[in-house]
Design a protein around this motif. Structure first.
Motif, PDB file in Angstrom:
ATOM      1  N   THR A 170       0.819  -1.068   0.043  1.00 19.54           N
ATOM      2  CA  THR A 170      -0.154   0.191  -0.085  1.00 19.54           C
ATOM      3  C   THR A 170       0.790   1.422  -0.001  1.00 19.54           C
ATOM      4  OG1 THR A 170      -1.804  -1.238   1.180  1.00 19.54           O
ATOM      5  CG2 THR A 170      -1.691   1.118   1.381  1.00 19.54           C
ATOM      6  N   THR A 171       0.545   2.016  -1.045  1.00 20.41           N
ATOM      7  CA  THR A 171       1.352   3.379  -0.907  1.00 20.41           C
ATOM      8  C   THR A 171       0.854   4.377  -0.156  1.00 20.41           C
ATOM      9  OG1 THR A 171       1.722   3.080  -3.398  1.00 20.41           O
ATOM     10  CG2 THR A 171       2.128   5.504  -2.575  1.00 20.41           C
ATOM     11  N   CYS A 172       1.515   4.822   1.004  1.00 19.88           N
ATOM     12  CA  CYS A 172       0.787   5.679   2.029  1.00 19.88           C
ATOM     13  C   CYS A 172       2.072   6.355   2.731  1.00 19.88           C
ATOM     14  CB  CYS A 172      -0.033   4.916   3.181  1.00 19.88           C
ATOM     15  SG  CYS A 172       0.920   3.627   3.951  1.00 19.88           S
ATOM     16  N   GLY A 173       1.735   7.625   3.391  1.00 27.03           N
ATOM     17  CA  GLY A 173       2.804   8.263   3.999  1.00 27.03           C
ATOM     18  C   GLY A 173       2.878   9.655   3.494  1.00 27.03           C
ATOM     19  N   THR A 174       3.730  10.386   4.056  1.00 23.31           N
ATOM     20  CA  THR A 174       3.758  11.886   3.890  1.00 23.31           C
ATOM     21  C   THR A 174       4.962  12.092   2.761  1.00 23.31           C
ATOM     22  OG1 THR A 174       2.720  12.467   5.756  1.00 23.31           O
ATOM     23  CG2 THR A 174       4.099  14.349   4.452  1.00 23.31           C
ATOM     24  N   PRO A 175       4.775  12.451   1.563  1.00 21.56           N
ATOM     25  CA  PRO A 175       5.736  12.727   0.504  1.00 21.56           C
ATOM     26  C   PRO A 175       7.270  12.938   0.840  1.00 21.56           C
ATOM     27  CG  PRO A 175       3.747  14.101  -0.266  1.00 21.56           C
ATOM     28  CD  PRO A 175       3.458  13.552   0.960  1.00 21.56           C
ATOM     29  N   ALA A 176       7.533  14.014   1.864  1.00 22.36           N
ATOM     30  CA  ALA A 176       8.807  14.323   1.835  1.00 22.36           C
ATOM     31  C   ALA A 176       9.431  13.296   2.964  1.00 22.36           C
ATOM     32  CB  ALA A 176       9.091  15.714   2.629  1.00 22.36           C
ATOM     33  N   TYR A 177       8.784  12.365   3.642  1.00 19.97           N
ATOM     34  CA  TYR A 177       9.190  11.486   4.512  1.00 19.97           C
ATOM     35  C   TYR A 177       9.149   9.872   4.104  1.00 19.97           C
ATOM     36  CZ  TYR A 177       8.956  15.428   7.957  1.00 19.97           C
ATOM     37  OH  TYR A 177       8.951  16.631   8.544  1.00 19.97           O
ATOM     38  N   VAL A 178       8.599   9.939   2.915  1.00 17.42           N
ATOM     39  CA  VAL A 178       8.205   8.484   2.466  1.00 17.42           C
ATOM     40  C   VAL A 178       9.553   8.046   2.113  1.00 17.42           C
ATOM     41  CG1 VAL A 178       7.351   9.046   0.228  1.00 17.42           C
ATOM     42  CG2 VAL A 178       6.421   7.124   1.524  1.00 17.42           C
ATOM     43  N   ALA A 179       9.697   6.594   2.044  1.00 13.64           N
ATOM     44  CA  ALA A 179      10.850   5.778   1.562  1.00 13.64           C
ATOM     45  C   ALA A 179      10.558   5.645   0.230  1.00 13.64           C
ATOM     46  CB  ALA A 179      11.134   4.549   2.204  1.00 13.64           C
ATOM     47  N   PRO A 180      11.746   5.678  -0.749  1.00  9.26           N
ATOM     48  CA  PRO A 180      11.776   5.519  -2.247  1.00  9.26           C
ATOM     49  C   PRO A 180      11.111   4.139  -2.743  1.00  9.26           C
ATOM     50  CG  PRO A 180      13.840   5.056  -1.437  1.00  9.26           C
ATOM     51  CD  PRO A 180      13.354   5.769  -0.188  1.00  9.26           C
ATOM     52  N   GLU A 181      11.035   3.203  -1.880  1.00  8.41           N
ATOM     53  CA  GLU A 181      10.798   1.878  -2.250  1.00  8.41           C
ATOM     54  C   GLU A 181       9.193   1.850  -2.177  1.00  8.41           C
ATOM     55  OE1 GLU A 181      12.378   1.100   2.033  1.00  8.41           O
ATOM     56  OE2 GLU A 181      12.913   2.095   0.275  1.00  8.41           O
ATOM     57  N   VAL A 182       8.654   2.530  -1.432  1.00  2.00           N
ATOM     58  CA  VAL A 182       7.092   2.835  -1.146  1.00  2.00           C
ATOM     59  C   VAL A 182       6.633   3.446  -2.540  1.00  2.00           C
ATOM     60  CG1 VAL A 182       5.402   3.771   0.209  1.00  2.00           C
ATOM     61  CG2 VAL A 182       7.290   3.056   1.289  1.00  2.00           C
ATOM     62  N   ILE A 183       7.164   4.220  -3.006  1.00  4.41           N
ATOM     63  CA  ILE A 183       6.793   5.177  -4.032  1.00  4.41           C
ATOM     64  C   ILE A 183       7.007   4.426  -5.296  1.00  4.41           C
ATOM     65  CG2 ILE A 183       7.203   7.050  -5.616  1.00  4.41           C
ATOM     66  CD1 ILE A 183       8.671   8.373  -3.244  1.00  4.41           C
ATOM     67  N   SER A 184       7.643   3.239  -5.396  1.00  3.68           N
ATOM     68  CA  SER A 184       8.195   2.294  -6.567  1.00  3.68           C
ATOM     69  C   SER A 184       7.163   1.341  -6.807  1.00  3.68           C
ATOM     70  CB  SER A 184       9.466   1.727  -6.357  1.00  3.68           C
ATOM     71  OG  SER A 184       9.346   0.760  -5.292  1.00  3.68           O
ATOM     72  N   ARG A 185       6.190   1.222  -5.792  1.00  2.00           N
ATOM     73  CA  ARG A 185       4.990   0.073  -5.935  1.00  2.00           C
ATOM     74  C   ARG A 185       5.261  -1.269  -6.277  1.00  2.00           C
ATOM     75  NH1 ARG A 185       1.029   2.526 -10.098  1.00  2.00           N
ATOM     76  NH2 ARG A 185      -0.402   0.949  -9.394  1.00  2.00           N
ATOM     77  N   LYS A 186       6.617  -1.867  -5.770  1.00  2.48           N
ATOM     78  CA  LYS A 186       7.107  -2.959  -6.079  1.00  2.48           C
ATOM     79  C   LYS A 186       7.032  -3.711  -5.021  1.00  2.48           C
ATOM     80  CE  LYS A 186       9.977  -1.675  -9.970  1.00  2.48           C
ATOM     81  NZ  LYS A 186      11.531  -1.518 -10.283  1.00  2.48           N
ATOM     82  N   GLY A 187       6.531  -3.280  -3.590  1.00  3.89           N
ATOM     83  CA  GLY A 187       6.494  -3.833  -2.262  1.00  3.89           C
ATOM     84  C   GLY A 187       7.692  -3.439  -1.678  1.00  3.89           C
ATOM     85  N   TYR A 188       7.615  -3.573  -0.501  1.00  3.57           N
ATOM     86  CA  TYR A 188       8.487  -2.892   0.591  1.00  3.57           C
ATOM     87  C   TYR A 188       8.393  -3.551   2.236  1.00  3.57           C
ATOM     88  CZ  TYR A 188       4.540   0.071   2.311  1.00  3.57           C
ATOM     89  OH  TYR A 188       3.364   0.537   2.665  1.00  3.57           O
ATOM     90  N   ASP A 189       9.402  -3.453   2.676  1.00  5.24           N
ATOM     91  CA  ASP A 189       9.568  -4.023   3.954  1.00  5.24           C
ATOM     92  C   ASP A 189       9.173  -2.910   4.923  1.00  5.24           C
ATOM     93  OD1 ASP A 189      10.369  -6.555   3.888  1.00  5.24           O
ATOM     94  OD2 ASP A 189      12.727  -5.779   3.672  1.00  5.24           O
TER      95      ASP A 189
END
Length: 458
Positions: A170-189
């Motif tokens: 799920t892509t969520c968070g606040t833009p300036a604080y979000v990790a790059p892998e969250v944005i990539s939409r490929k899954g993240y830890d």
């Protein structure tokens, strides 16, 4: 509810409003038996049922009962009536860490203390299988003794919600604080994503500003994805080294919390025994969360919505990566192919499409506009009275990036441009602030917002 003498459940005396969002208000209250000050979050059941946020509320209750730690805001109890859900939570009187940062950067010793407490709280969450996913100074409170308290678990996830690949999606968070892998939409830890956010917070504590910032959302994401930031001259060498390992765009090589705790700069004055202290015994979630959030008390959830209601919802258009790039001002190529550019404004939101639709309909009703729906995620809104050049009309088109991340395009379809711009600036934008994640393609408005924020902070 706004009456200060209101008594809730014959137990709490309700006081002033502490804050307000789209679906809830937070009040200061007093336990009439113990005289303890508490904060009570009041959630409107009808609204959360209508926009399909019941699962999010149930998850937030489960998570807050699971994480009980000195540096996490404590949930005391959950109560419900037919129309409302009440979270009785710890009252933290020092306000947001964000407000403290508005006065400038912190001294190194103070920043380290807050960072130590933050890491301790996040480490504890991860040990319970909880990932916060929206760590930022606005979601961190300070008590009367200057100790940090992590709050707002509305976007958190539990380990058992990971997919078969062991990752969250799920892509969520606040833009300036979000990790790059969250944005990539490929899954993240979830743990690695939280660690990245902690690194951004450490930078802000010591610098007084964000490491990644840009008015264009796509350029901001590019910088985050590349890990492009610059430490100010006053950062100690040890901090620079630590940040380089935390703000590592590659999650597989990003430092772990265990290694952060072994860092010499971090370890100064850190009491590792703190992680063993809890504010109370671990509690199990209520037996029937469905009954708490349903309007009838019979356990109605999002999955039990009236089929007719579901049919009336506008299905948003799905976006791929090329669509997202084309919607960004930084990559907009439409000028090469169009003689005349149509007037349009876009914003992104991390709420479900149903919540966005509900908010737009609420605003339209306030503005005395009639609402019609078309296919492909488009809402048509028209005024009832003619203006200088006829009836003012606009379309709101919703594009789905992920189920919890959408881009909304607002476009004038009829009427006078000046009247439309006035309505956009004076009515629509202020009314949409609770659901907007970031405005796109409007640097002038972003600059105005930044100036207003600076004036409020000063």
């Amino acid at each position: 509810m706004d009456n200060k003498s209101h008594i809730l459940m014959q137990k709490y005396e309700m006081g002033r409003v502490l804050g307000q969002g789209t679906f809830a208000k937070v009040y200061h209250a007093r336990n009439m038996k113990t005289a303890q000050s508490v904060a009570i979050k009041v959630i409107d059941k009808e609204k959360i049922l209508r926009v399909g946020l019941t699962d999010q509320i149930k998850r937030e209750i489960s998570v807050m009962r699971l994480v009980r730690h000195p540096h996490i805001v404590q949930l005391y109890e959950v109560m419900a009536t037919k129309k409302k859900v009440y979270f009785v939570i710890e009252y933290v009187k020092g306000g947001e860490l964000f407000n403290k940062l508005s006065k400038g950067r912190l001294k190194e010793e103070v920043a380290r203390k807050y960072f130590q407490q933050l890491i301790s709280a996040v480490d504890y969450c991860h040990s319970r299988g909880v990932y916060h996913r929206d760590l930022k100074p606005e979601n961190i409170l300070l008590d009367e003794n200057g100790n940090l308290k992590v709050s707002d678990f509305g976007l958190s996830a539990l380990a058992d919600t990971r997919k078969q690949d062991g990752l969250l999606h799920t892509t969520c968070g606040t833009p300036a604080y979000v990790a790059p892998e969250v944005i990539s939409r490929k899954g993240y830890d979830g743990d690695k994503a939280d660690i990245w956010s902690c690194g951004v917070i450490l930078f802000v504590l010591l610098a007084g500003y964000l490491p990644f910032q840009h008015s264009n959302l796509m350029e901001l994401y590019r910088r985050i994805g590349k890990g492009e930031y610059k430490c100010p001259s006053w950062f100690p060498y040890e901090v620079r080294r630590l940040l380089s390992r935390i703000l590592d765009p590659n999650p597989s090589t990003r430092i772990s919390i265990a290694d952060i705790k072994e860092n010499p700069w971090f370890k100064k004055g850190f009491d590792d025994k703190l992680k063993m202290i809890e504010t109370g015994k671990r509690e199990s979630p209520p037996e029937n969360l469905n009954a708490i959030v349903s309007s009838s008390g019979s356990g109605t959830s999002e999955g039990n919505q009236d089929p007719e209601v579901k049919q009336n919802l506008v299905k948003p258009m799905n976006l791929n990566a090329f669509d997202i790039i084309s919607l960004s001002t930084g990559f907009d190529l439409s000028g090469l192919f169009e003689n005349e550019r149509k007037k349009e404004t876009r914003f992104s939101s991390r709420l479900p499409a149903t919540a966005i639709i509900s908010k737009l309909e609420e605003i339209a009703e306030h503005l005395k506009f009639k609402v019609g729906k078309k296919g492909g995620g488009i809402l048509k809104m028209e005024g009832l009275k003619p203006g200088r050049k006829g009836v003012l009309g606009m379309d709101a088109e919703i594009f789905e990036v992920t189920p919890s991340f959408h881009i909304v395009e607002l476009k004038m379809t009829n009427g006078d441009t000046l009247e439309y711009q006035k309505m956009l600036d004076e009515d629509l934008r202020p009314a949409l602030k609770d659901i907007v994640w970031a405005w796109q393609g409007d640097q002038h408005y972003l600059q105005e917002q930044q100036q207003e924020q600076q004036q409020e902070q000063s």
